[in-house]
Scaffold this motif. Structure first.
Motif, PDB file in Angstrom:
ATOM      1  N   LEU A  32       0.835  -1.241   0.164  1.00  0.00           N
ATOM      2  CA  LEU A  32      -0.022  -0.181   0.039  1.00  0.00           C
ATOM      3  C   LEU A  32       0.933   1.313   0.182  1.00  0.00           C
ATOM      4  N   ASN A  33       0.710   2.091  -0.973  1.00  0.00           N
ATOM      5  CA  ASN A  33       1.530   3.327  -1.140  1.00  0.00           C
ATOM      6  C   ASN A  33       0.247   4.540  -0.866  1.00  0.00           C
ATOM      7  N   LEU A  34       0.913   5.378   0.154  1.00  0.00           N
ATOM      8  CA  LEU A  34      -0.018   6.577   0.323  1.00  0.00           C
ATOM      9  C   LEU A  34       0.909   7.763   0.109  1.00  0.00           C
ATOM     10  N   THR A  35       0.292   8.756  -0.661  1.00  0.00           N
ATOM     11  CA  THR A  35       0.818  10.081  -1.040  1.00  0.00           C
ATOM     12  C   THR A  35       0.339  11.089   0.092  1.00  0.00           C
ATOM     13  N   LEU A  36       0.665  11.569   1.036  1.00  0.00           N
ATOM     14  CA  LEU A  36      -0.193  12.471   1.885  1.00  0.00           C
ATOM     15  C   LEU A  36       0.571  13.745   1.669  1.00  0.00           C
ATOM     16  N   PRO A  37      -0.288  14.677   1.025  1.00  0.00           N
ATOM     17  CA  PRO A  37       0.312  16.207   0.836  1.00  0.00           C
ATOM     18  C   PRO A  37       0.245  16.717   2.011  1.00  0.00           C
ATOM     19  N   LYS A  38       1.329  17.608   2.284  1.00  0.00           N
ATOM     20  CA  LYS A  38       1.350  18.498   3.428  1.00  0.00           C
ATOM     21  C   LYS A  38       0.529  19.822   3.203  1.00  0.00           C
ATOM     22  N   SER A  39       0.053  20.194   4.414  1.00  0.00           N
ATOM     23  CA  SER A  39      -0.805  21.280   4.349  1.00  0.00           C
ATOM     24  C   SER A  39       0.019  22.698   3.860  1.00  0.00           C
ATOM     25  N   GLU A  40      -0.623  23.635   3.561  1.00  0.00           N
ATOM     26  CA  GLU A  40      -0.042  24.898   3.022  1.00  0.00           C
ATOM     27  C   GLU A  40       0.699  25.248   4.149  1.00  0.00           C
ATOM     28  N   GLN A  41       0.363  25.247   5.301  1.00  0.00           N
ATOM     29  CA  GLN A  41       0.939  26.090   6.731  1.00  0.00           C
ATOM     30  C   GLN A  41       2.443  25.052   6.702  1.00  0.00           C
ATOM     31  N   GLU A  42       2.377  23.796   6.640  1.00  0.00           N
ATOM     32  CA  GLU A  42       3.674  23.072   6.771  1.00  0.00           C
ATOM     33  C   GLU A  42       4.557  23.333   5.616  1.00  0.00           C
ATOM     34  N   LYS A  43       4.036  23.367   4.494  1.00  0.00           N
ATOM     35  CA  LYS A  43       5.104  23.837   3.463  1.00  0.00           C
ATOM     36  C   LYS A  43       5.732  25.024   3.528  1.00  0.00           C
ATOM     37  N   ASN A  44       5.027  26.160   4.111  1.00  0.00           N
ATOM     38  CA  ASN A  44       5.526  27.477   4.280  1.00  0.00           C
ATOM     39  C   ASN A  44       6.253  27.559   5.908  1.00  0.00           C
ATOM     40  N   LYS A  45       6.506  26.431   6.440  1.00  0.00           N
ATOM     41  CA  LYS A  45       7.349  26.500   7.553  1.00  0.00           C
ATOM     42  C   LYS A  45       8.844  26.979   7.668  1.00  0.00           C
ATOM     43  N   VAL A  46       9.417  26.337   6.545  1.00  0.00           N
ATOM     44  CA  VAL A  46      10.880  26.836   6.233  1.00  0.00           C
ATOM     45  C   VAL A  46      10.979  27.836   5.039  1.00  0.00           C
ATOM     46  N   VAL A  47      11.306  29.016   5.443  1.00  0.00           N
ATOM     47  CA  VAL A  47      11.591  29.664   4.262  1.00  0.00           C
ATOM     48  C   VAL A  47      13.008  30.044   3.702  1.00  0.00           C
ATOM     49  N   LYS A  48      13.197  30.266   2.626  1.00  0.00           N
ATOM     50  CA  LYS A  48      14.782  30.422   2.274  1.00  0.00           C
ATOM     51  C   LYS A  48      14.997  31.879   2.140  1.00  0.00           C
ATOM     52  N   VAL A  49      15.811  32.333   2.734  1.00  0.00           N
ATOM     53  CA  VAL A  49      16.185  33.699   2.817  1.00  0.00           C
ATOM     54  C   VAL A  49      17.421  33.712   1.781  1.00  0.00           C
ATOM     55  N   ASN A  50      17.409  34.745   0.793  1.00  0.00           N
ATOM     56  CA  ASN A  50      18.625  35.009  -0.204  1.00  0.00           C
ATOM     57  C   ASN A  50      19.282  36.539   0.712  1.00  0.00           C
ATOM     58  N   LEU A  51      20.319  36.202   0.503  1.00  0.00           N
ATOM     59  CA  LEU A  51      21.446  37.576   0.911  1.00  0.00           C
ATOM     60  C   LEU A  51      21.695  37.999  -0.255  1.00  0.00           C
TER      61      LEU A  51
END
Length: 133
Positions: free
Chosen positions: A109-128
């Motif tokens: 059994l393979n389940l693909t469980l998409p993360k909620s938008e809040q979880e996707k946005n927990k880490v944000v890359k900061v460009n210097l």
């Protein structure tokens, strides 16, 4: 026996005084967008499975039915487990439980469980920005 990832995969059984029932083996992989859960369920048909997904856990239960055989002279010894099982797998991130994709083939059994938008946005890359030379 403990596998570390999900803890002990055996549960006490009232059926066997000192025995244990083995629950399905699982494999979990997390990406930026989803959690991929794979469970080993050999010998079961899709109709024998009940899969329920909340925002933070997957609940799986099912039953492997015994094949009734009648033999006149022989004896049968088996290590196969027949009966009901249940397993709850906690998830490390909140998911969109309304968008789960399930695939069941050859006892896997393979389940693909998409993360909620809040979880996707927990880490944000900061460009210097580098000063212009």
């Amino acid at each position: 026996m403990s596998n570390g990832l999900f803890g002990d995969t055996r549960v006490p059984s009232a059926r066997f005084e000192k025995g244990f029932i083995k629950v399905p083996a699982a494999e979990l992989q997390e990406t930026d967008d989803a959690i991929h859960l794979k469970l080993e369920l050999p010998g079961l048909e899709a109709k024998d499975l009940d899969i329920q997904v909340t925002e933070d856990a997957v609940h799986i239960s099912g039953e492997r039915k015994s094949e009734a055989k009648t033999e006149n002279n022989g004896t049968t010894k088996s290590e196969f487990y027949y009966g009901k099982f249940q397993r709850v797998i906690p998830l490390s991130a909140r998911i969109q439980n309304t968008n789960v994709i399930a695939d069941y083939k050859d006892g896997i059994l393979n389940l693909t469980l998409p993360k909620s938008e809040q979880e996707k946005n927990k880490v944000v890359k900061v460009n210097l920005e580098q000063p212009a030379a």
